[in-house]
Structure formats: C-alpha cells, structure tokens
Design a protein around this motif. Structure first.
Motif: not given
Length: 189
Positions: A37-53
């Motif tokens: 997540a830190v490497a991708l710098d959240r630039d257009g990326w969303t970290r999904m919830e724990a139950w996500s696929s």
C-alpha cells in the motif's frame, strides 16, 4: 481512566505484534499488504477490506492480490526457499463490493499477483524493513492453470524480483499491459 487514554493503550496493544522483528504469519501477511500500500502510494489504488476477494483495486479496474512468505518464522523455525509456497487457487466465486453479494467466478479474480519473499535467516531477519523483501509481480494469466499453489522457484523463472522502491513502477507497468490502459493512468508507475 479517561476514554482517550484507554483507546491509545488499546491501539498500542493492537500494534504490538507488528513491532516484532520476526512476525507471526497472520501479522506478516497484513504487514506485507501495508508495505505494498505504501509502495503504491495509493495513487489511484484502494486497499480492500479484509473479507474482499483481492487486496487492492486500481481506479482502472486492475485487481491486485498480495501473497507473502518468509524464511524466519516467529516460532523459531526457518523455512527454506524451496519450501516457500504461495496460494494461487482459482476461486468458484468472489465478493462483489459494488453489488454487495457473492458472484460466480471462472478462475482467479485478481489480474496481478505480487509475491513477497523475505529470505533473511533468523539472526538477520527484520520483516518490518520493506527494503529487505524481494517482490515479484506476475500477471495472473501467466500463472499455471489448475494449480492451487506455486513455489518461489517457478515464480523466479517467470519474472525478476524488484525492490520496494521499484514496486510501484513494476506494478504500474504490469497493470497497464494487463488492462490495456495508458501510462498516465497509474501515476508514478
């Protein structure tokens, strides 16, 4: 004790396993996702919830799954490189967050896999250090059909490792190829 103090103490307790030089598998998995997540710098990326696929989704629709393994284990044992295995099993269904229900799947639901390997022996291992990991970014389409797991050796024969500093660029390039999107879509990648 005032509530703000109690909350800070609880948060400190929750963070304790992540301060360990050698983390237990369950915490190391979450920590590896946090590194990505830190490497991708959240630039257009969303970290999904724990139950996500899948673990991350880009605004372009590219879905990313993170898998990790390490030589040094929290119970004092060590895992050899040849024994490192990563789950790549195709799924029969997945959770669709937009529809808020399970949907049928015909294979792997992530477009890209990021495999993290921490190969340092126990006396030198520090899972907390993002620069001490090897990262392998593989399009899901390159993974063997019908195979439930894959070892580090076959992954290394597919792609070269990248560093934490190269991870965003490497993921961006692979996602652009997989999704057929322009370079600017992935920011720094």
């Amino acid at each position: 004790m005032p509530l703000p103090t109690v909350l800070l103490r609880i948060q400190d307790e929750v963070a304790r396993p992540y301060r360990q030089r050698i983390m237990a598998n369950i915490y190391r998995s979450d920590y590896a996702e946090a590194i990505v997540a830190v490497a991708l710098d959240r630039d257009g990326w969303t970290r999904m919830e724990a139950w996500s696929s899948w673990d991350f989704e880009h605004e372009s629709g590219c879905r990313l799954e993170v898998k990790q393994a390490a030589a040094a284990q929290s119970w004092g044992s060590s895992q050899e490189e040849k024994a490192a295995r990563f789950d790549i099993k195709a799924r029969k269904d997945y959770w669709d967050p937009a529809a808020e229900r399970r949907m049928p799947a015909a294979g792997r639901v992530a477009h890209v896999y990021v495999f993290g390997w921490h190969g340092a022996p126990e006396d030198r291992a520090d899972h907390r250090d993002p620069e001490s990991w090897e990262w392998y970014v593989v399009p899901a389409a390159r993974l063997p059909d019908g195979q439930k797991s894959i070892g580090l050796g076959p992954i290394r024969r597919m792609v070269s490792a990248c560093t934490f500093g190269e991870l965003s660029t490497t993921v961006g390039a692979i996602c652009r190829t997989v999704m057929g999107t322009p370079q600017s879509t992935y920011g720094s990648g």
